[in-house]
Design a protein around this motif. Structure first.
Motif, PDB file in Angstrom:
ATOM      1  N   UNK A 116       0.833  -1.195   0.000  1.00 43.53           N
ATOM      2  CA  UNK A 116       0.000   0.000   0.000  1.00 43.53           C
ATOM      3  C   UNK A 116       0.872   1.250   0.000  1.00 43.53           C
ATOM      4  N   UNK A 117       0.328   2.299  -0.591  1.00 44.65           N
ATOM      5  CA  UNK A 117       0.961   3.611  -0.593  1.00 44.65           C
ATOM      6  C   UNK A 117      -0.083   4.624  -0.126  1.00 44.65           C
ATOM      7  N   UNK A 118       0.275   5.460   0.831  1.00 43.72           N
ATOM      8  CA  UNK A 118      -0.669   6.425   1.384  1.00 43.72           C
ATOM      9  C   UNK A 118      -0.483   7.806   0.764  1.00 43.72           C
ATOM     10  N   UNK A 119      -1.606   8.503   0.569  1.00 46.23           N
ATOM     11  CA  UNK A 119      -1.610   9.856   0.010  1.00 46.23           C
ATOM     12  C   UNK A 119      -2.312  10.803   0.974  1.00 46.23           C
ATOM     13  N   UNK A 120      -1.886  12.063   1.041  1.00 45.77           N
ATOM     14  CA  UNK A 120      -2.509  13.022   1.962  1.00 45.77           C
ATOM     15  C   UNK A 120      -3.938  13.344   1.561  1.00 45.77           C
ATOM     16  N   UNK A 121      -4.699  13.843   2.536  1.00 41.29           N
ATOM     17  CA  UNK A 121      -6.111  14.146   2.317  1.00 41.29           C
ATOM     18  C   UNK A 121      -6.297  15.156   1.194  1.00 41.29           C
ATOM     19  N   UNK A 122      -5.363  16.097   1.040  1.00 36.81           N
ATOM     20  CA  UNK A 122      -5.488  17.118  -0.002  1.00 36.81           C
ATOM     21  C   UNK A 122      -5.522  16.498  -1.391  1.00 36.81           C
ATOM     22  N   UNK A 123      -4.734  15.424  -1.599  1.00 35.25           N
ATOM     23  CA  UNK A 123      -4.737  14.749  -2.897  1.00 35.25           C
ATOM     24  C   UNK A 123      -6.071  14.062  -3.161  1.00 35.25           C
ATOM     25  N   UNK A 124      -6.667  13.513  -2.093  1.00 29.85           N
ATOM     26  CA  UNK A 124      -7.966  12.861  -2.237  1.00 29.85           C
ATOM     27  C   UNK A 124      -9.045  13.892  -2.580  1.00 29.85           C
ATOM     28  N   UNK A 187     -10.967  -0.188 -14.533  1.00 30.76           N
ATOM     29  CA  UNK A 187     -10.305  -0.942 -15.607  1.00 30.76           C
ATOM     30  C   UNK A 187      -9.457  -0.028 -16.488  1.00 30.76           C
ATOM     31  N   UNK A 188      -8.807   0.937 -15.896  1.00 33.05           N
ATOM     32  CA  UNK A 188      -8.034   1.918 -16.635  1.00 33.05           C
ATOM     33  C   UNK A 188      -6.672   2.101 -15.989  1.00 33.05           C
ATOM     34  N   UNK A 189      -5.666   2.505 -16.829  1.00 33.46           N
ATOM     35  CA  UNK A 189      -4.349   2.792 -16.259  1.00 33.46           C
ATOM     36  C   UNK A 189      -4.242   4.229 -15.781  1.00 33.46           C
ATOM     37  N   UNK A 190      -5.304   5.011 -15.971  1.00 33.98           N
ATOM     38  CA  UNK A 190      -5.394   6.332 -15.352  1.00 33.98           C
ATOM     39  C   UNK A 190      -6.082   6.144 -14.007  1.00 33.98           C
ATOM     40  N   UNK A 191      -5.333   6.324 -12.931  1.00 30.66           N
ATOM     41  CA  UNK A 191      -5.802   6.001 -11.585  1.00 30.66           C
ATOM     42  C   UNK A 191      -6.291   7.281 -10.903  1.00 30.66           C
ATOM     43  N   UNK A 192      -7.585   7.365 -10.648  1.00 26.84           N
ATOM     44  CA  UNK A 192      -8.152   8.517  -9.941  1.00 26.84           C
ATOM     45  C   UNK A 192      -8.190   8.215  -8.450  1.00 26.84           C
ATOM     46  N   UNK A 193      -7.524   9.048  -7.659  1.00 28.27           N
ATOM     47  CA  UNK A 193      -7.421   8.803  -6.225  1.00 28.27           C
ATOM     48  C   UNK A 193      -8.798   8.851  -5.572  1.00 28.27           C
ATOM     49  N   UNK A 194      -9.127   7.821  -4.790  1.00 25.13           N
ATOM     50  CA  UNK A 194     -10.413   7.710  -4.109  1.00 25.13           C
ATOM     51  C   UNK A 194     -10.274   6.723  -2.964  1.00 25.13           C
ATOM     52  N   UNK A 195     -11.237   6.744  -2.052  1.00 19.79           N
ATOM     53  CA  UNK A 195     -11.212   5.824  -0.926  1.00 19.79           C
ATOM     54  C   UNK A 195     -11.418   4.386  -1.412  1.00 19.79           C
ATOM     55  N   UNK A 196     -10.762   3.462  -0.733  1.00 17.07           N
ATOM     56  CA  UNK A 196     -10.926   2.050  -1.065  1.00 17.07           C
ATOM     57  C   UNK A 196     -10.354   1.681  -2.421  1.00 17.07           C
ATOM     58  N   UNK A 197      -9.374   2.436  -2.893  1.00 17.55           N
ATOM     59  CA  UNK A 197      -8.835   2.219  -4.238  1.00 17.55           C
ATOM     60  C   UNK A 197      -7.911   1.006  -4.263  1.00 17.55           C
TER      61      UNK A 197
END
Length: 373
Positions: A116-124, A187-197
């Protein structure tokens, strides 16, 4: 869907068996979700083209592991801008724990891994978009900040072959593999940051493998080499990569972990022998006699009390039709493919060597059986 193709005929050389890659994937719960500080975790579930691990006693080397195990792993993170362009941000590498520059890679068995990799809330909150590339068992120089992802897809492996090298050089630190992340939801290689990703990553070996099989009871293979092999290989599979540009070629030898048989099949009561993992090769487009990887095999045959020695040079092609009007089909040496050169056929009843080309899914690494003392 499995595809099997058979082409059979008489030919004085040998045969090629080509197998496409297959994968097994195990999805695990990597703890995706929001942290107490509002940060969000992205879970990556990774699969390699692998079979069950085999643990040998100390008297025998574990050389299967190099074909599927991840010893080192680097993630290359790119932002996806509003206009669709990409910019390199940072690299993260596998380590003992998760930090700003490392992640802890969990080995889940059967060629599956997760982290897993964590991202800050601002990115979400801003729904940032990313693309990710991965390289295992190889450590090229990192991209320059701001570079587009297309630029890095032309990166070469750091392992350069030289004349006389054993082909096992390509596996001594684990065979290099590469892949990209795909969102399980979108199903895409463009990953949109979201919860439970959750993202999946299917890794693919960057080299090909050659096995040699024979069924002639009075035949022994005494030497194996590969001629006209590219010294370099691309880390990533990309349509823009020009294999013809990698035009420095060398001759390499047998996998140093392999010992050739010393007894004839007729003396062992065996019907066939397969020399697995004889060679590893970088990719090459094979197009003509003088523009092809050639597998050079030396052998001896016992006929009564007489011993005959000979050799055969096997280019990456098949021949059909008649001796007077043969049709040659060239076969490319492709990454993550298995090629088996078959010498002879126990059921043919012919004094010449037959050839046949089989094409089927390469589902697992063919681990040797457990050896006990």
């Amino acid at each position: 869907m499995k595809k099997i193709q058979m082409i059979a005929g008489l030919f004085t050389a040998a045969a090629l068996l080509l197998s496409s890659c297959g994968k097994e994937e195990t999805i695990t719960d990597g703890g995706s979700g929001s942290g107490a500080d509002g940060s969000v975790a992205v879970t990556f579930n990774m699969s390699t083209p692998a079979g069950d691990k085999v643990v040998y006693p100390k008297s025998r080397a574990l050389h299967d592991e190099s074909e599927y195990a991840i010893k080192t792993l680097t993630m290359y993170e790119y932002s996806v801008e509003s206009d669709g362009t990409t910019k390199f941000i940072r690299t993260l590498t596998s380590g003992e724990e998760s930090t700003d520059t490392t992640f802890k890679l969990s080995d889940n068995g059967n060629g599956s891994y997760s982290f897993t990799v964590r991202y800050p809330a601002a990115d979400l909150l801003s729904s940032k978009k990313f693309k990710y590339l991965f390289v295992a068992n190889n450590t090229p120089a990192a991209p320059t900040a701001g570079d587009a992802i297309e630029t890095y897809k032309g990166t070469l492996s750091t392992v350069v072959l030289g004349n006389g090298h054993a082909s096992s050089v390509l596996a001594q630190n684990g065979i290099a593999m590469s892949g990209k992340a795909i969102s399980v939801k979108d199903k895409s290689d463009v990953i949109t940051l979201q919860k439970g990703l959750e993202c999946k990553v299917d890794m693919k070996r960057i080299v090909a493998r050659v096995d040699i099989k024979y069924e002639v009871p009075n035949l022994l293979v005494t030497k194996v080499e590969a001629h006209n092999v590219p010294t370099k290989g691309y880390l990533f599979e990309d349509d823009n990569n020009d294999l013809s540009a990698l035009n420095t070629y060398v001759d390499i030898g047998l996998n140093s972990n392999i010992t050739l048989p010393t007894e004839y099949l007729q003396d062992q009561g065996k019907e066939s022998e397969t020399i697995k993992k004889a060679l590893y090769l970088y990719e090459r487009n094979n197009t003509a006699e003088d523009q092809s990887i050639v597998i050079h095999i030396e052998y001896q045959m016992l006929a009564g009390t007489l011993l005959y020695r000979g050799s055969v040079d096997v280019p990456f092609c098949t021949k059909t039709g008649t001796d007077e009007a043969p049709t040659t089909t060239w076969v490319n040496t492709e990454r993550n493919h298995l090629y088996t050169i078959q010498l002879g056929d126990k059921d043919s009843g012919s004094s010449t060597l037959e050839f046949k080309l089989l094409v089927e899914d390469w589902k697992v690494v063919e681990s040797d059986e457990m050896v006990t003392e």
